[in-house]
Design a protein around this motif. Structure first.
Motif, mmCIF file in Angstrom:
data_model
loop_
_atom_site.group_PDB
_atom_site.id
_atom_site.type_symbol
_atom_site.label_atom_id
_atom_site.label_comp_id
_atom_site.label_asym_id
_atom_site.label_seq_id
_atom_site.Cartn_x
_atom_site.Cartn_y
_atom_site.Cartn_z
ATOM 1 N N PRO A 69 0.796 -1.217 0.000
ATOM 2 C CA PRO A 69 0.000 0.000 0.000
ATOM 3 C C PRO A 69 0.833 1.274 0.000
ATOM 4 O O PRO A 69 0.345 2.326 -0.382
ATOM 5 N N HIS B 73 -5.551 -1.753 9.445
ATOM 6 C CA HIS B 73 -4.192 -2.288 9.496
ATOM 7 C C HIS B 73 -3.254 -1.352 10.240
ATOM 8 O O HIS B 73 -3.515 -0.167 10.367
ATOM 9 N N MET B 84 3.222 -5.231 7.953
ATOM 10 C CA MET B 84 1.850 -4.746 8.041
ATOM 11 C C MET B 84 0.998 -5.840 8.661
ATOM 12 O O MET B 84 1.135 -7.004 8.307
ATOM 13 N N HIS B 106 -3.845 2.473 9.164
ATOM 14 C CA HIS B 106 -4.560 2.916 7.972
ATOM 15 C C HIS B 106 -5.773 2.026 7.756
ATOM 16 O O HIS B 106 -5.843 0.919 8.272
ATOM 17 N N MET B 108 -7.173 -0.128 5.080
ATOM 18 C CA MET B 108 -6.636 -0.725 3.855
ATOM 19 C C MET B 108 -7.791 -1.079 2.928
ATOM 20 O O MET B 108 -8.726 -1.766 3.329
HETATM 21 CU CU LIG Z 1 -2.532 -2.328 5.030
#
Ligand SMILES: [Cu+2]
Lengths: 199, 156
Positions: A69, B73, B84, B106, B108
């Protein structure tokens, strides 16, 4: 350095710390030649790229995956920005993005993903064995981590390894290293080409 | 430098405040996301969670229209290794603020349905144990936006 807040992570983290400590030892110590080694991978556009054909030109190599990400797009963007700053100087300096997730990152997936960073970045992939081999040579840590259901993510080293024109390890860029310092390293890396030596 | 950072954060929070959603003491400030490379299967949403209530609350789940599903996450760089992990919940203590941001917590977006481009709005919701479900719209900023950097092009 960010501290981990999740107890669950500790086992994996401890393993990673040991591994990374070993890497840092090698990196910081002067026995730097032991990072990198022969490899043979396939580019996202289908060409064979191997360490023999790369010899004579400096390159930067990063290990990531497209289901990443943040670290991977940010690093590739940083590299593209550095290459843009180098301009003509960057000619002949290649940047490779090796997927540590070859099961999902097919050449086509990699090609689309890296299009945003063209023309600077070349995606490389291979069989799981080939990836394991090249990762081992670069002392890259990576590990599949299950998320919910069939989903998974990859823990992975986030360094960019700089390889001199003699094929030997030259230096490393840390994640989000200050752009000016990173630029200076890349300039010195390019110098290895003119001098024909990493020293 | 520090005051610059503080005012940047303040500005970001204020900018977000105009579109902030709020319920049961929880306010969502400056929900944003980052543009993604073509075909990238994942994305991330960031937001500042403010709890003006007198008891702690917890973010327990998230949804988004832009992806197959969303998860909460946490990311960390651990001696050069990116890690992560899913987290079950994020606690926001009474009177405190918790920031979901690059390099940390965050939302995700798993299985993106389309590429996220600058200016897009990613619609979704955040569900809290006490405050219930709040709608959220993550505004897509540039790839690499909001990064912590010593200097250089990352500032915005
Ligand atoms: Cu993530």
């Amino acid at each position: 350095m960010k501290t981990l807040r999740i107890a669950l992570w500790t086992t994996a983290a401890a393993a990673a710390v040991v591994l990374v400590a070993a890497l840092l030892y090698v990196t910081v110590g002067s026995k730097a030649g032991s990072i990198g080694g022969p490899f043979r991978l396939r580019s996202a556009t289908g060409e064979l790229v191997d360490s023999v054909s790369l010899k004579g030109k400096p390159y930067a190599i990063f290990f990531g995956f497209t289901h990443c990400p943040e670290i991977c797009p940010t690093t590739m963007m940083d590299m593209a920005a550095l290459m843009a700053r180098l301009g003509d100087e960057a000619k002949g300096l290649r940047i490779f993005f090796v997927s540590v997730d070859p099961d999902r990152d097919t050449p086509a997936v990699l090609r689309d993903y890296l299009a945003a960073f063209e023309p600077h970045v070349v995606g490389l992939t291979g069989t799981p064995d080939e990836i394991a081999q090249v990762a081992k040579e670069f002392r890259v840590y990576y590990r599949k981590v299950r998320l919910t259901g069939d989903d998974y993510t990859m823990d992975h080293s986030a360094f960019v390894y700089l390889m001199g024109s003699d094929g030997n390890f030259f230096d490393v860029l840390g994640y989000q290293e200050a752009p000016d310092r990173a630029l200076a390293k890349l300039k010195r890396l390019i110098e290895t080409d003119r001098k024909g030596s990493a020293l | 430098m520090k005051s610059m950072l503080t005012s940047a954060v303040l500005a970001a929070v204020l900018a977000g405040a105009t579109t902030a959603a709020s319920a049961g003491g929880i306010t969502l400030a400056h929900p944003w996301s980052r543009a993604t490379p073509a075909g990238a299967p994942v994305g991330a949403g960031y937001v500042t969670l403010e709890n003006s209530g007198s008891t702690a609350d917890r973010l327990v789940s998230a949804t988004t229209d832009a992806a197959d599903h969303a998860e909460i996450h946490e990311m960390a760089m651990n001696n050069g290794v990116m890690q992560m992990r899913p987290v079950k919940e994020i606690e926001i203590p009474a009177g405190k603020r918790v920031e979901l941001r690059p390099g940390g917590y965050h939302v995700m977006f798993m299985g993106l349905k389309h590429q996220l481009k600058v200016g897009d709005a990613v619609k979704g919701s955040l569900t809290f144990e006490k405050a219930g479900t709040l709608p959220v719209e993550f505004k897509v900023e540039a790839m690499g936006a909001g990064a912590d950097r010593a200097s250089g092009q990352g500032a915005h």
